[in-house]
Design an enzyme around this catalytic site. Structure first.
Site, mmCIF file in Angstrom:
data_model
loop_
_atom_site.group_PDB
_atom_site.id
_atom_site.type_symbol
_atom_site.label_atom_id
_atom_site.label_comp_id
_atom_site.label_asym_id
_atom_site.label_seq_id
_atom_site.Cartn_x
_atom_site.Cartn_y
_atom_site.Cartn_z
ATOM 1 N N CYS A 113 19.742 -8.953 8.393
ATOM 2 C CA CYS A 113 18.849 -8.075 7.625
ATOM 3 C C CYS A 113 19.040 -8.264 6.123
ATOM 4 O O CYS A 113 18.078 -8.527 5.384
ATOM 5 C CB CYS A 113 19.067 -6.623 8.043
ATOM 6 S SG CYS A 113 20.803 -6.130 8.148
HETATM 7 N N1 LIG Z 1 20.878 -3.022 13.401
HETATM 8 C C1 LIG Z 1 20.302 -3.827 12.513
HETATM 9 O O1 LIG Z 1 19.706 -3.376 11.517
HETATM 10 C C2 LIG Z 1 20.375 -5.310 12.712
HETATM 11 C C3 LIG Z 1 19.642 -6.132 11.851
HETATM 12 C C4 LIG Z 1 19.692 -7.529 12.013
HETATM 13 C C5 LIG Z 1 20.498 -8.063 13.014
HETATM 14 N N2 LIG Z 1 21.220 -7.233 13.813
HETATM 15 C C6 LIG Z 1 22.067 -7.859 14.828
HETATM 16 O O2 LIG Z 1 21.434 -7.673 16.094
HETATM 17 C C7 LIG Z 1 22.429 -7.520 17.121
HETATM 18 C C8 LIG Z 1 22.181 -6.181 17.840
HETATM 19 O O3 LIG Z 1 22.259 -5.150 16.852
HETATM 20 P P1 LIG Z 1 22.070 -3.626 17.213
HETATM 21 O O4 LIG Z 1 22.070 -2.898 15.926
HETATM 22 O O5 LIG Z 1 20.934 -3.448 18.164
HETATM 23 O O6 LIG Z 1 23.442 -3.344 17.979
HETATM 24 P P2 LIG Z 1 23.814 -2.098 18.921
HETATM 25 O O7 LIG Z 1 22.920 -0.958 18.611
HETATM 26 O O8 LIG Z 1 25.285 -1.938 18.805
HETATM 27 O O9 LIG Z 1 23.446 -2.648 20.391
HETATM 28 C C9 LIG Z 1 24.156 -3.697 21.007
HETATM 29 C C10 LIG Z 1 23.626 -3.904 22.408
HETATM 30 O O10 LIG Z 1 24.419 -4.924 23.039
HETATM 31 C C11 LIG Z 1 24.981 -4.400 24.245
HETATM 32 N N3 LIG Z 1 26.329 -4.971 24.416
HETATM 33 C C12 LIG Z 1 27.401 -4.763 23.626
HETATM 34 N N4 LIG Z 1 28.459 -5.489 24.076
HETATM 35 C C13 LIG Z 1 28.019 -6.162 25.162
HETATM 36 C C14 LIG Z 1 28.620 -7.072 26.065
HETATM 37 N N5 LIG Z 1 29.904 -7.440 25.936
HETATM 38 N N6 LIG Z 1 27.858 -7.565 27.085
HETATM 39 C C15 LIG Z 1 26.564 -7.187 27.233
HETATM 40 N N7 LIG Z 1 25.930 -6.322 26.399
HETATM 41 C C16 LIG Z 1 26.651 -5.831 25.385
HETATM 42 C C17 LIG Z 1 25.033 -2.921 24.055
HETATM 43 O O11 LIG Z 1 25.038 -2.303 25.329
HETATM 44 P P3 LIG Z 1 25.628 -0.800 25.505
HETATM 45 O O12 LIG Z 1 24.759 0.091 24.674
HETATM 46 O O13 LIG Z 1 25.474 -0.539 26.954
HETATM 47 O O14 LIG Z 1 27.041 -0.885 25.003
HETATM 48 C C18 LIG Z 1 23.719 -2.691 23.309
HETATM 49 O O15 LIG Z 1 22.635 -2.729 24.217
HETATM 50 C C19 LIG Z 1 23.787 -7.552 16.397
HETATM 51 O O16 LIG Z 1 24.341 -8.834 16.494
HETATM 52 C C20 LIG Z 1 23.436 -7.216 14.958
HETATM 53 O O17 LIG Z 1 24.343 -7.759 14.029
HETATM 54 C C21 LIG Z 1 21.166 -5.880 13.691
#
Ligand SMILES: NC(=O)c1ccc[n+]([C@@H]2O[C@H](COP(=O)([O-])OP(=O)(O)OC[C@H]3O[C@@H](n4cnc5c(N)ncnc54)[C@H](OP(=O)(O)O)[C@@H]3O)[C@@H](O)[C@H]2O)c1
Length: 343
Positions: free
Chosen positions: A150
């Site tokens: 982001c």
């Molecule tokens: N948030 C942002 O603004 C943003 C922007 C750009 C990029 N990103 C990137 O996008 C990715 C996701 O971000 P997010 O904000 O959506 O993260 P998040 O809200 O923490 O969600 C992570 C997801 O991955 C699942 N997960 C975690 N550990 C896992 C494992 N070992 N095996 C299988 N599933 C697993 C979680 O499941 P549970 O909920 O069941 O634990 C959840 O569904 C990250 O790499 C982040 O850096 C995020």
């Protein structure tokens, strides 16, 4: 009609992906997975999806995802994606990975900033960095898209035209970045509880944030000289949105540049881009105008005979900074109008 799966469906970016893809006329969501204790309907986890999607979200089952989908979004934490993506690609699925695992070409930097040795190093060269404004032609042919971070999305889009025009000193780039709390993911952590966030503003990871090498690596490919970025991220009491104030130093022979010159340059540079909005003089982007959209808004400022250029960039971290950009990439890969489900 593309059959799509989302792994990491219960996170913030997963939720946004479902929301966008339900509005896409050429997509059917076929599979949802997360690190979940027991299978549960996604409409029970996020009530907003009631009567819209009845799929059960479950622990990852490679056989199911491979047989039911042709494209998978991996919305997983970094270091987790690289354990899962190779198996999806080996099963001939296309992948758009939202984590950082396939963004950095420099493996040593990956290990330094993400604290783990990369387990799938050879695939990194195959991955296309999913910033459509730069890599559209490569995205069209990609099997693996590394969706940008982001902060880097806003920084690269804000700096690139000045860099390509050779207007700026590369050793003097300062990025003051502010992000809402969804940027940190949907997790339980004392520093993210309401009382700690509300009525507060704090800086963190000065010049050590993991997005620094990503910004430097991408921008460096447009210059023969090394870039040096000072990056100061801040957390602000907003759910979503990023605002970056970027300070650039003009080259000595460019001191006469004015705001109007920059506006002209940026409007020309991004003239064909559906999601970039360049602001006219004396009007500046703000977070509330991009939240809920896939737009990247850019405002510019420069005074004649001053050495400074100031650029303000606003995006929604969950849309242009993540899931919106991922859907934009999918549209490019499959030849759909780029704005489908996004405007
Ligand atoms: N948030 C942002 O603004 C943003 C922007 C750009 C990029 N990103 C990137 O996008 C990715 C996701 O971000 P997010 O904000 O959506 O993260 P998040 O809200 O923490 O969600 C992570 C997801 O991955 C699942 N997960 C975690 N550990 C896992 C494992 N070992 N095996 C299988 N599933 C697993 C979680 O499941 P549970 O909920 O069941 O634990 C959840 O569904 C990250 O790499 C982040 O850096 C995020």
């Amino acid at each position: 009609m593309i059959k799509v799966g989302i792994i990491g469906a219960t996170g913030y970016t997963g939720e946004e992906l479902i929301n966008l893809l339900l509005k896409h006329p050429e997509v059917r969501i076929c599979y949802l997975s997360a690190k979940i204790q027991f299978p549960q309907k996604i409409s029970e986890i996020f009530k907003k999806f009631k009567a819209r999607i009845e799929i059960v979200c479950e622990e990852l089952n490679f056989e199911k995802v491979s047989s039911q989908c042709e494209l998978v979004f991996t919305a997983l934490p970094h270091t987790v994606s690289m354990e899962i993506v190779p198996r999806l690609l080996n099963a001939k699925l296309k992948v758009i990975d939202l984590s950082a695992d396939y963004r950095l070409r420099n493996l040593k930097l990956y290990q330094r900033f993400y604290k783990k040795k990369h387990s799938d190093p050879y695939r990194i060269k195959e991955a296309v960095y999913g910033l459509p404004e730069i890599y559209r032609q490569d995205i069209k042919k990609a099997s693996l898209v590394a969706n940008p971070g982001c902060y880097p999305t806003a920084a690269i889009l804000g700096i690139l035209p000045c860099l390509v025009a050779d207007y700026i000193e590369l050793s003097d780039i300062i990025i003051d970045a502010k992000s809402g709390f969804t940027g940190a993911g949907r997790k339980l952590d004392l520093s993210y509880i309401f009382a700690e966030i509300n009525e507060n503003l704090r800086a963190y990871k000065i010049n050590t944030h993991q997005h620094i090498p990503e910004i430097e690596e991408r921008l460096s490919s447009f210059s023969s000289k090394k870039l040096n970025i000072n990056f100061v991220p801040h957390l602000v009491p907003l759910n979503r949105g990023i605002l970056e104030t970027i300070y650039l130093k003009k080259k000595k022979n460019k001191l006469n540049l004015k705001t109007e010159d920059l506006i002209k340059l940026y409007k020309r540079f991004y003239s064909k881009e559906p999601f970039i909005r360049i602001y006219d003089k004396e009007s500046l982007p703000q977070v509330k105008d991009v939240v809920g959209t896939n737009f990247c808004d850019i405002g510019l400022y420069s005074e004649k005979n001053s050495s400074l250029i100031i650029i303000i960039v606003a995006i929604d971290n969950l849309l242009k900074g993540a899931s919106g950009q991922a859907v934009q990439n999918m549209n490019i890969m499959y030849g759909y109008p780029e704005t489908t489900a996004l405007i």
